[in-house]
Design a protein around this motif. Structure first.
Motif, short mmCIF file in Angstrom:
data_model
loop_
_atom_site.label_atom_id
_atom_site.label_comp_id
_atom_site.label_asym_id
_atom_site.label_seq_id
_atom_site.Cartn_x
_atom_site.Cartn_y
_atom_site.Cartn_z
N ASP A 32 0.84 -1.20 0.00
CA ASP A 32 0.00 0.00 0.00
C ASP A 32 0.87 1.24 0.00
O ASP A 32 2.09 1.16 -0.17
CB ASP A 32 -0.94 -0.01 1.22
CG ASP A 32 -0.19 -0.20 2.53
OD1 ASP A 32 0.87 0.45 2.70
OD2 ASP A 32 -0.65 -0.98 3.39
N GLY A 46 -3.26 0.19 -9.98
CA GLY A 46 -3.02 -1.23 -10.09
C GLY A 46 -4.18 -2.00 -10.68
O GLY A 46 -3.99 -3.10 -11.21
N ASN A 106 -3.71 -0.71 -5.47
CA ASN A 106 -2.42 -1.30 -5.82
C ASN A 106 -2.66 -2.65 -6.49
O ASN A 106 -2.59 -2.75 -7.71
CB ASN A 106 -1.55 -1.44 -4.56
CG ASN A 106 -0.28 -2.23 -4.80
OD1 ASN A 106 0.25 -2.23 -5.91
ND2 ASN A 106 0.19 -2.95 -3.81
N LEU A 109 2.56 1.14 -8.37
CA LEU A 109 3.09 1.37 -7.04
C LEU A 109 4.62 1.48 -7.08
O LEU A 109 5.20 2.34 -6.41
CB LEU A 109 2.66 0.24 -6.11
CG LEU A 109 3.22 0.28 -4.68
CD1 LEU A 109 2.17 -0.11 -3.67
CD2 LEU A 109 4.43 -0.63 -4.55
#
Length: 415
Positions: free
Chosen positions: A133, A343, A321, A196
């Motif tokens: 995260d 993501g 993500n 990410l």
């Protein structure tokens, strides 16, 4: 093949908080421990909400797993404020397991200071961290969204101050510098999405230290292909929260009034702000009979819930993500309609395993849902694409790649 000892560390246990990070980390630990010549243990943080019988800093057990009780925690600095007893408890785990690999799944609640503690307790062990995260990047609950709900391009001291005004711009800059200094103790980072990875590189982590490795979910109970002639059942899975785009979905449902379809919401309304709770209740009523909110669910119920739907809808407003629900939909062969950002856009291939829609666009979401509800051929093609993307060997390959990373790091240590 020589043996390897691994300790997986997560900020909670999936039996207490069945979130994506917890489920993936625990599933990885169990799969590794079932592998020949591998000894893998799992340590999770626990709180007074889940383990009231444990004292702060104490060490408990849950089945074969360790529980490290956490107390007061400062979310801004990612620092524990509950004393130092936890260090002695962690030392007992390290002494018992003698890990060669320490694999952390984030720092939330465990505290960033765990890194120098681990380095002192196990100086020969290599430290791996999966970046599940954006908690380290963003002091606004790790959402990378502004105070008015807009997606944020990335952390910046003055921009961060507008979201967390109690802290000065200098404090935000110092927070970043402090965390980056501690993160130098990590030997290798794993990023489940390229999105990410790029964010953390822009923040200050060297590209060579972050390896891209997409997540894979452990096999669920089998979910049969849909036998309905009209693929008109849609399901949402996840917390009922503003950043998840639930209000967008309910607005789309209002536009679909009278259509022959059904939308099931599976997820709890956890500690909501009164304003959002009121808005959700009003929107749910306005959506009428098309939508039903079933509340939270246990993970063992998921295969049955997926069996009853044709499409999984994920209209998130934030970047996300590698959402577990998208991996679970893939494993079940259920096409996904999701926001084409972050993501999510990497997991769901538009037109191949699902469909992308613009985040926050209720009109487009309604148009897409209304159109696909009557398109059995499209549903069949996208469902086949999902099943091809999630072969029975996918999770085995995921575990194998982790082992290759670990062995590479231990060979580097031996050299």
């Amino acid at each position: 093949m020589s043996g390897i000892r691994i300790l997986q560390i997560a900020h909670d246990h999936p039996d207490f908080t069945p979130g994506g990070t917890e489920v993936l980390a625990h599933g990885l630990a169990r799969a590794l421990d079932a592998t020949d010549a591998v000894d893998c243990s799992f340590l999770a943080a626990s709180t007074s909400l889940t383990r009231p019988e444990d004292s702060p800093g104490g060490l408990g057990v849950h089945g074969a797993d360790y529980l490290l009780r956490t107390g007061r925690y400062d979310r801004f600095s990612m620092a524990r404020c509950d004393g130092t007893d936890w260090i002695e408890a962690l030392a007992r785990v390290i002494a018992a397991q003698r890990p060669q690999i320490l694999h952390l799944h984030g720092l939330d609640r465990i505290g960033a200071e765990v890194l120098p503690v681990l380095r002192r307790l196990a100086p020969q062990a290599r430290i791996v961290m999966t970046l599940h995260d954006f908690q380290m990047l963003c002091a606004n609950d790790g959402l990378l969204t502004t105070s008015d709900g807009q997606r944020c391009a990335g952390p910046d001291p003055e921009r961060c101050r507008s979201c967390v005004p109690a802290q000065t711009g200098a404090s935000h800059a110092l927070r970043r510098a402090h965390l980056l200094a501690l993160l130098r103790l990590v030997d290798l980072f794993i990023a489940p999405s390229q999105f990410l990875r790029d964010k953390f590189i822009a923040w200050g982590i060297e590209p060579v230290r972050i390896r891209l490795l997409a997540n894979a979910v452990a096999p669920l109970a089998p979910v049969a292909e849909s036998a309905r002639s009209r693929p008109d059942r849609f399901a949402y899975f996840g917390n009922i929260a503003p950043h998840k785009g639930v209000l967008t979905l309910l607005s789309a449902a209002q536009r679909l009034a009278g259509a022959e379809l059904r939308i099931d919401l599976h997820g709890g309304l956890l500690h909501p702000e009164p304003e959002f709770a009121g808005a959700f209740a009003a929107a749910l009523t306005a959506a009428g009979p098309l939508v039903q909110h079933h509340g939270g669910y246990r993970r063992e119920e998921l295969p049955g819930l997926l069996q009853r739907c044709d499409w999984v809808v994920m209209p998130s407003l934030w970047w996300e993500n590698a959402p577990l629900v998208l991996l679970e939909a893939r494993a079940a062969g259920r096409p996904v309609i999701c926001s084409g950002i972050g993501g999510m856009a990497e997991i769901v291939a538009d037109g191949v395993t699902g469909l992308h829609v613009p985040p926050g666009d209720a009109a487009t979401l309604a148009e897409v849902m209304g159109r696909v509800a009557g398109d059995a051929a499209l549903h069949r093609r996208l469902a086949q694409g999902q099943r091809k993307a999630q072969t029975p060997e996918a999770h085995k390959g995921f575990v194998k790649e982790h082992l290759e990373i670990y062995r590479s790091l231990t060979r580097r240590t031996a050299a």
